[in-house]
Design an enzyme around this catalytic site. Structure first.
Site, short mmCIF file in Angstrom:
data_model
loop_
_atom_site.label_atom_id
_atom_site.label_comp_id
_atom_site.label_asym_id
_atom_site.label_seq_id
_atom_site.Cartn_x
_atom_site.Cartn_y
_atom_site.Cartn_z
N CYS A 87 8.98 5.56 -36.41
CA CYS A 87 10.60 6.08 -36.82
C CYS A 87 11.27 5.93 -35.89
O CYS A 87 11.07 6.54 -34.56
CB CYS A 87 10.31 7.34 -37.76
SG CYS A 87 12.30 7.70 -38.31
N CYS A 120 18.88 2.29 -38.78
CA CYS A 120 17.45 2.34 -38.76
C CYS A 120 16.52 1.62 -37.67
O CYS A 120 16.76 0.44 -37.40
CB CYS A 120 16.90 1.41 -40.14
SG CYS A 120 15.31 1.88 -40.57
O1 PYC Z 1 14.96 4.75 -37.85
O2 PYC Z 1 13.12 3.76 -38.38
C1 PYC Z 1 13.85 4.29 -38.49
C2 PYC Z 1 13.85 5.06 -39.84
C3 PYC Z 1 12.65 4.76 -40.74
C4 PYC Z 1 13.22 5.87 -41.81
C5 PYC Z 1 14.38 6.48 -41.56
N1 PYC Z 1 14.50 6.04 -40.16
#
Ligand code: PYC
Length: 342
Positions: free
Chosen positions: A100, A264
């Site tokens: 994550c 993300c």
């Molecule tokens: O930032 O990789 C990320 C992530 C995955 C799910 C929520 N954030």
């Protein structure tokens, strides 16, 4: 006078307590556990994560679900590592994540807040981190004693399938499937009729959930060449500009009631792999990935010697501490493990 016999513990008795430090990365929350967890067994972070899942999953829901958390909450459990400076695994409200990115940035800022990673005067501190997906390197840059950026050098990212036609929920799109530490179905937002702004989130979650279900049904049926794992999320994107300086606006839908508030980290990694595979970006060129709140990560694909189909994503962002907590389970609580409504 003798005290009356009691049959129930006073309502204030804590039957469980867990300490955390919370932060947000571009709007998305991370809850790092700092005390109160049992000892885990296993030779690797992955093995200890599996032990936690088998024996203590109720602690995940206690910490992440309502009333102490919510669908978007992500937890981090730190554990020792035999191969890296630190070990950590990631708890999601529905599942356990292999990697994550936003939570790695949150963890780095939390470790800095705790004084665990080098002197505040150091311009840069680097450490290695073992996560279930592999070992990554994390660099913390400081200016005037404060963290100015956290960069993580992620596990290799690659595209597994391109131009997969998916029809569901009244939309027909062509998706690419890519790995960036988790699996993503990458979908042009305009093709799906998604507005990449806060007002478009409800529609994005509904459409993303049905596209994910349809794509995963196709993968399970062996209908997507080169893809053998279900996608974790749908990433809706649009592209502004080309090459270095390109801005990828994006929104990741994880579940029908859950989206990533940040750009993300693992999704940005998958997106880099897609842009390089399409010839829209060269290794070494830096782009920005932008969330629906207008907050950016920077993202750079780095070539990997001997692995022409993969790149190593370098993703940079920043997190901010939001609080330090001691969560308790009071005696008599009718919802000891929390709850989540879809
Ligand atoms: O930032 O990789 C990320 C992530 C995955 C799910 C929520 N954030």
């Amino acid at each position: 006078m003798t005290a009356p016999a009691t049959t129930t513990a006073p309502a204030t008795t804590a039957r469980r307590w867990i300490a955390t430090i919370d932060s947000h990365t571009a709007g998305h929350p991370t809850r790092v556990v700092t005390g109160g967890l049992p000892v885990l067994s296993g030779d690797s972070v992955r093995a200890r994560r599996d032990d936690f899942r088998t024996r203590f999953d109720a602690l995940r829901t206690f910490l992440l679900h309502e009333p102490r958390g919510h669908a978007a909450m992500v937890g981090v459990v730190m554990t020792e590592s035999r191969v890296a400076d630190f070990g950590a695994f990631f708890l999601g409200s529905y599942t356990y994540l292999e990697m994550c990115g936003h939570a790695t940035i949150g963890l780095a800022v939390t470790l800095d807040h705790m004084g665990l990673i080098g002197p505040a005067e150091a311009a840069e501190t680097a450490f290695t981190l073992e996560v279930p997906a592999g070992v990554i390197t994390v660099r913390v840059s400081r200016q005037a004693g404060r963290v100015a950026a956290v960069t993580f050098e992620n596990v290799p990212a690659r595209v597994a399938a391109s131009g997969v036609p998916v029809s569901a929920g009244g939309v027909a799109v062509c998706a690419d499937v890519a790995w960036g530490g988790n699996w993503y179905g990458l979908v042009p937002a305009a093709e799906a009729g998604i507005a990449l702004e806060p007002a478009g989130v409800s529609q994005a979650m509904a459409t993303g959930a049905v596209l994910k279900a349809r794509l995963n049904a196709m993968i399970a049926a062996g209908a997507v060449d080169g893809v053998h794992e279900p996608v974790d999320s749908i990433l809706f994107y649009d592209t502004q500009g080309r090459g270095a300086g390109l801005v990828s606006r994006q929104l990741v839908v994880l579940e029908a009631n859950k989206f990533d508030r940040s750009p993300c980290g693992t999704g940005s990694s998958a997106r880099l792999a897609q842009l390089v595979a399409r010839g829209e970006l060269a290794p070494g060129e830096t782009i920005r990935t932008r969330n629906i709140l207008g907050v950016d990560f920077t993202a750079t694909p780095v070539a990997i010697a001997g692995e022409p189909g993969s790149i190593r994503p370098h993703i940079a962002g920043l997190a901010h501490i939001t609080g330090e907590h001691r969560f308790v389970l009071a005696g008599g609580d009718p919802l000891p493990d929390g709850f989540l409504c879809r």
